[in-house]
Write a protein that holds these residues in place. Structure first.
Motif, short mmCIF file in Angstrom:
data_model
loop_
_atom_site.label_atom_id
_atom_site.label_comp_id
_atom_site.label_asym_id
_atom_site.label_seq_id
_atom_site.Cartn_x
_atom_site.Cartn_y
_atom_site.Cartn_z
N PHE A 81 0.80 -1.28 -0.08
CA PHE A 81 0.00 -0.02 0.08
C PHE A 81 0.86 1.14 -0.03
N ARG A 82 2.12 0.95 0.35
CA ARG A 82 3.03 2.18 0.44
C ARG A 82 4.48 1.59 0.45
N ALA A 83 5.19 2.80 0.13
CA ALA A 83 6.66 2.26 0.04
C ALA A 83 7.18 2.13 1.18
N HIS A 84 8.11 1.17 1.45
CA HIS A 84 8.57 0.35 2.54
C HIS A 84 10.10 0.37 2.60
N ARG A 85 10.74 0.21 3.63
CA ARG A 85 12.11 -0.06 3.71
C ARG A 85 12.39 -1.41 3.76
N PRO A 86 13.13 -1.89 2.72
CA PRO A 86 13.61 -3.52 2.74
C PRO A 86 14.16 -3.85 4.02
N SER A 126 3.23 0.41 -8.62
CA SER A 126 3.80 0.04 -7.60
C SER A 126 4.00 0.97 -6.65
N ALA A 127 3.69 0.79 -5.46
CA ALA A 127 3.50 1.50 -4.28
C ALA A 127 5.02 2.10 -3.80
N THR A 128 6.07 1.44 -4.44
CA THR A 128 7.41 1.85 -4.04
C THR A 128 8.03 2.83 -5.04
N ILE A 129 7.10 3.10 -6.15
CA ILE A 129 7.54 3.96 -7.03
C ILE A 129 6.56 5.38 -7.32
N TYR A 130 5.31 4.88 -7.35
CA TYR A 130 4.17 5.75 -7.86
C TYR A 130 3.48 6.14 -6.72
N SER A 131 3.25 7.46 -6.75
CA SER A 131 2.08 8.23 -5.73
C SER A 131 0.77 7.90 -6.13
N SER A 132 0.04 8.00 -5.01
CA SER A 132 -1.35 7.83 -5.35
C SER A 132 -1.93 8.84 -6.49
N GLU A 133 -1.26 10.05 -6.31
CA GLU A 133 -1.62 11.09 -7.21
C GLU A 133 -1.23 10.79 -8.72
N THR A 134 0.06 9.98 -8.71
CA THR A 134 0.44 9.99 -10.25
C THR A 134 -0.40 8.77 -10.79
N VAL A 135 -0.65 7.84 -9.81
CA VAL A 135 -1.70 6.62 -10.22
C VAL A 135 -3.13 7.14 -10.71
N ASN A 136 -3.53 8.17 -9.92
CA ASN A 136 -4.86 8.98 -10.50
C ASN A 136 -4.70 9.46 -11.80
N GLN A 137 -3.55 10.38 -11.80
CA GLN A 137 -3.52 10.80 -13.16
C GLN A 137 -3.48 10.01 -14.27
N ARG A 138 -2.85 8.86 -14.17
CA ARG A 138 -2.81 7.60 -15.22
C ARG A 138 -4.20 7.30 -15.46
N ILE A 139 -5.04 7.06 -14.47
CA ILE A 139 -6.47 6.60 -14.42
C ILE A 139 -7.00 7.50 -15.45
N THR A 140 -7.03 8.90 -14.98
CA THR A 140 -7.74 9.61 -15.98
C THR A 140 -7.14 9.70 -17.39
N ILE A 141 -6.00 9.65 -17.61
CA ILE A 141 -5.52 9.14 -19.22
C ILE A 141 -6.05 8.13 -19.79
N LEU A 142 -6.03 7.10 -18.96
CA LEU A 142 -6.58 5.68 -19.33
C LEU A 142 -8.04 5.92 -19.72
N ARG A 143 -8.68 6.48 -19.03
CA ARG A 143 -10.20 6.80 -19.09
C ARG A 143 -10.65 7.72 -20.54
N LYS A 144 -9.96 8.57 -20.51
CA LYS A 144 -9.74 9.51 -21.93
C LYS A 144 -9.43 8.72 -22.92
N TRP A 145 -8.59 7.73 -23.04
CA TRP A 145 -8.00 6.97 -24.02
C TRP A 145 -9.04 5.80 -24.43
N LEU A 146 -9.70 5.28 -23.45
CA LEU A 146 -10.88 4.47 -23.41
C LEU A 146 -12.12 5.08 -24.70
N SER A 147 -12.28 6.26 -24.18
CA SER A 147 -13.47 6.95 -24.82
C SER A 147 -13.23 6.99 -26.34
#
Length: 231
Positions: free
Chosen positions: A64-69, A142-163
Motif C-alpha cells: 500500500f505504501r513505500a517500505h524500507r527493505p 507500484s507503491a514503491t515508485i508511484y504516488s497515489s496522485e500519479t496513479v490517479n493521473q494515469r487513470i484519468t489518461i486511461l479513461r480518456k483514451w478508452l473513450s
C-alpha cells in the motif's frame, strides 16, 4: 481491460538500468503446468505470465505504501509468483490464501482467472485480498515508485483514451503504455520493458517490447479446457 470477446492486460516493468535484460517470453513447464512468461535473468522468476488454464497474473513491488527493505529475504518475489500460479490448487487465489509469505518482501499481485479478478497485497505482516469488478478497466502502480496522485493521473489518461478507443487491439494498448505510462526521470529506475497479453477463448497472445534492447517479440500459448473463459 475486458472487451466483448477478449481481455487485454498490459504491464510496464520499471527496474534498475544495470539489471540484466529479461529473457524473452517463452513457454515453460513447471510442476507439469505450462506457463508463458518473460524470465528475470538474475533471479529466474517473473512479474507477468499466462497459464494454460486461462489464468493471468501480474506482480508489482510494494503493497500500500513505500517500505524500507529488511534484508535478507528467503525468496525473490518473482519466484513467489511462480509458486502462486503453479501451486497445488488450480485457482491462483487458493494458492495465495494458502502460501506462507514470512520473510518475503511486500508485493501486490493481480489475478484474472475464470472470469474473476482479484487484487492481492502482502504488506510484510499480513495478506489483503479483494475481488474487484472484472467488467471494468483498471490500472495499478507500484507503491514503491508511484504516488497515489500519479496513479490517479494515469487513470484519468486511461479513461480518456478508452473513450476514443472502444475496441482497442493489443498493439494499441502497448503503444499507450510506451507513450503515456513510461517512468519519468528517476534517480535509480527506468521503464525497461512492456508486456501485453490478449486473452481469448482458445489461446493467449503475448507481445513483449524490450525498450533497452529495442527488441519486440510475440508469443502464443494454447489453452486447456479446465476453466471457463468469461470476458
Amino acid at each position: 481491460m475486458p472487451l466483448a470477446d477478449r481481455v487485454l492486460i498490459t504491464s510496464n516493468r520499471d527496474e534498475q538500468p544495470g539489471r540484466p535484460s529479461a529473457i524473452l517470453p517463452h513457454s515453460y513447464s513447471i510442476n507439469n503446468q505450462e506457463l508463458l512468461f518473460p524470465k528475470d535473468a538474475k533471479a529466474c522468476g517473473t512479474w507477468i505470465g499466462v497459464h494454460e488454464n486461462k489464468g493471468i497474473a501480474v506482480l508489482f513491488n510494494g503493497a500500500f505504501r513505500a517500505h524500507r527493505p529488511a534484508y535478507p529475504y528467503r525468496k525473490s518475489r518473482g519466484l513467489i509468483f511462480l509458486d502462486l500460479v503453479t501451486g497445488r490448487h488450480k485457482r491462483f487465489q487458493d494458492n495465495f490464501n494458502d502460501i506462507s509469505l514470512d520473510l518475503i518482501e511486500p508485493f501486490s499481485i493481480i489475478f484474472y482467472q475464470d472470469g474473476m479478478l482479484w487484487e492481492n497485497r502482502w504488506d510484510g505482516q499480513q495478506k489483503h485480498s479483494c475481488e474487484i469488478d472484472p467488467l471494468q478497466a483498471h490500472l495499478w502502480g507500484s507503491a514503491t515508485i508511484y504516488s497515489s496522485e500519479t496513479v490517479n493521473q494515469r487513470i484519468t489518461i486511461l479513461r480518456k483514451w478508452l473513450s476514443r478507443h472502444k475496441s482497442p487491439a493489443m498493439e494499441d494498448l502497448l503503444q499507450l503504455h510506451a507513450s503515456d505510462f513510461i517512468l519519468g526521470e528517476h534517480p535509480l529506475l527506468q521503464t525497461v520493458s512492456i508486456t501485453s497479453i490478449e486473452l481469448k477463448q482458445d489461446a493467449a497472445e503475448m507481445a513483449y517490447l524490450d525498450l533497452a534492447a529495442d527488441d519486440f517479440s510475440r508469443s502464443r500459448l494454447s489453452f486447456r479446457n479446465s476453466l471457463a473463459f468469461q470476458p
